[in-house]
Design an enzyme around this catalytic site. Structure first.
Site, PDB file in Angstrom:
ATOM      1  N   THR A  80      -4.308   6.227   2.434  1.00 23.68           N
ATOM      2  CA  THR A  80      -4.550   7.610   2.860  1.00 23.68           C
ATOM      3  C   THR A  80      -5.349   8.359   1.799  1.00 23.68           C
ATOM      4  OG1 THR A  80      -2.322   7.452   3.818  1.00 23.68           O
ATOM      5  CG2 THR A  80      -3.497   9.490   4.171  1.00 23.68           C
ATOM      6  N   ARG A 115       0.572  10.454   0.822  1.00 23.84           N
ATOM      7  CA  ARG A 115       1.016  11.518   1.725  1.00 23.84           C
ATOM      8  C   ARG A 115       2.160  12.327   1.122  1.00 23.84           C
ATOM      9  NH1 ARG A 115       1.457   8.204   7.477  1.00 23.84           N
ATOM     10  NH2 ARG A 115      -0.706   7.471   7.551  1.00 23.84           N
ATOM     11  N   LYS A 160     -10.731  -1.476   7.542  1.00 20.53           N
ATOM     12  CA  LYS A 160      -9.424  -1.262   8.163  1.00 20.53           C
ATOM     13  C   LYS A 160      -9.657  -0.799   9.601  1.00 20.53           C
ATOM     14  CE  LYS A 160      -5.650   2.140   7.734  1.00 20.53           C
ATOM     15  NZ  LYS A 160      -5.089   3.156   6.821  1.00 20.53           N
ATOM     16  N   GLU A 181       0.849  -1.189   0.000  1.00 21.07           N
ATOM     17  CA  GLU A 181       0.000   0.000   0.000  1.00 21.07           C
ATOM     18  C   GLU A 181       0.886   1.241   0.000  1.00 21.07           C
ATOM     19  OE1 GLU A 181      -2.568   2.439   3.316  1.00 21.07           O
ATOM     20  OE2 GLU A 181      -2.677   0.260   3.374  1.00 21.07           O
TER      21      GLU A 181
END
Length: 209
Positions: free
Chosen positions: A69, A46, A129, A42
């Protein structure tokens, strides 16, 4: 039709969570992860060049590369265009889920409470998650949430290291575990790809027990 996350992860129960500042490191990073036995990874959105990193790692061919994210539908669309095979979000957002359905990719929204989990279930999801897993109670929190929702699969992420990995993976409700310790920004800055390979192999071995 949206692909099934289990099939996308190809049996991988450990998901390296990556914050990659320099796209030039993406290729060697993908090679090190694959050499360590990882089947998926993953890439967090960011950093300014996250799309290029996803594209480069997806082109490697040895990994199912997802984007993490993801905070809004536009990010999800850009991630999938770059080659992301799945989407991970720190929280639950109906618009992100809808966009991922439209794009035909699995989405794993973050939840920390029963209320958020019920919203995800109402949206037709069965995999979430648990985030930030360790900060909200770790295994105790996971078990407490799993008990009234027996059909839900969890991907706990956040504060988990190799010492906690086996405990999470032993839980029947856990599909996979996300963790950033296998390939940190410090590893990448110093070119420590052999260490990334070693840490990944160690984690994969725990996941295979």
């Amino acid at each position: 039709m949206t692909a099934d996350l289990t099939a996308v992860l190809a049996g991988g129960r450990v998901v390296p969570v990556l914050t990659v500042r320099a796209p030039a490191t993406a290729g060697p990073l993908a090679e090190a992860l694959a050499a360590g036995g990882a089947t998926c990874a993953e890439v967090t959105f960011r950093t300014p060049d996250a799309e290029q990193v996803v594209k480069a790692m997806a082109a490697h061919g040895g990994l199912a590369v997802g984007a993490g994210t993801i905070l809004d539908p536009e990010q999800a669309e850009r991630a999938v265009a770059a080659g992301a095979a799945f989407i991970v979000s720190p929280g639950f957002d109906e618009d992100v889920v809808a966009k991922c359905r439209e794009l035909g990719v699995p989405v794993v929204p973050g939840i920390a409470t029963a209320t958020e989990l019920m919203r995800a279930l109402r949206a037709g999801l069965d995999t979430v998650k648990l985030f930030p897993a360790e900060a909200i109670g770790g295994l105790r929190a996971l078990r407490s949430l799993a008990a009234p929702f027996p059909g839900v699969r969890f991907m706990p992420t956040g504060g988990i290291g190799v010492d906690q990995l086996a405990g999470y993976l032993a839980e029947p409700s856990v599909l996979a575990v996300g963790g950033s310790w296998m390939a940190t920004p410090a590893h990448l800055d110093s070119g420590a790809y052999a260490e990334i390979r070693r840490l990944t192999a160690e984690a994969v071995e725990v996941g295979g027990r």
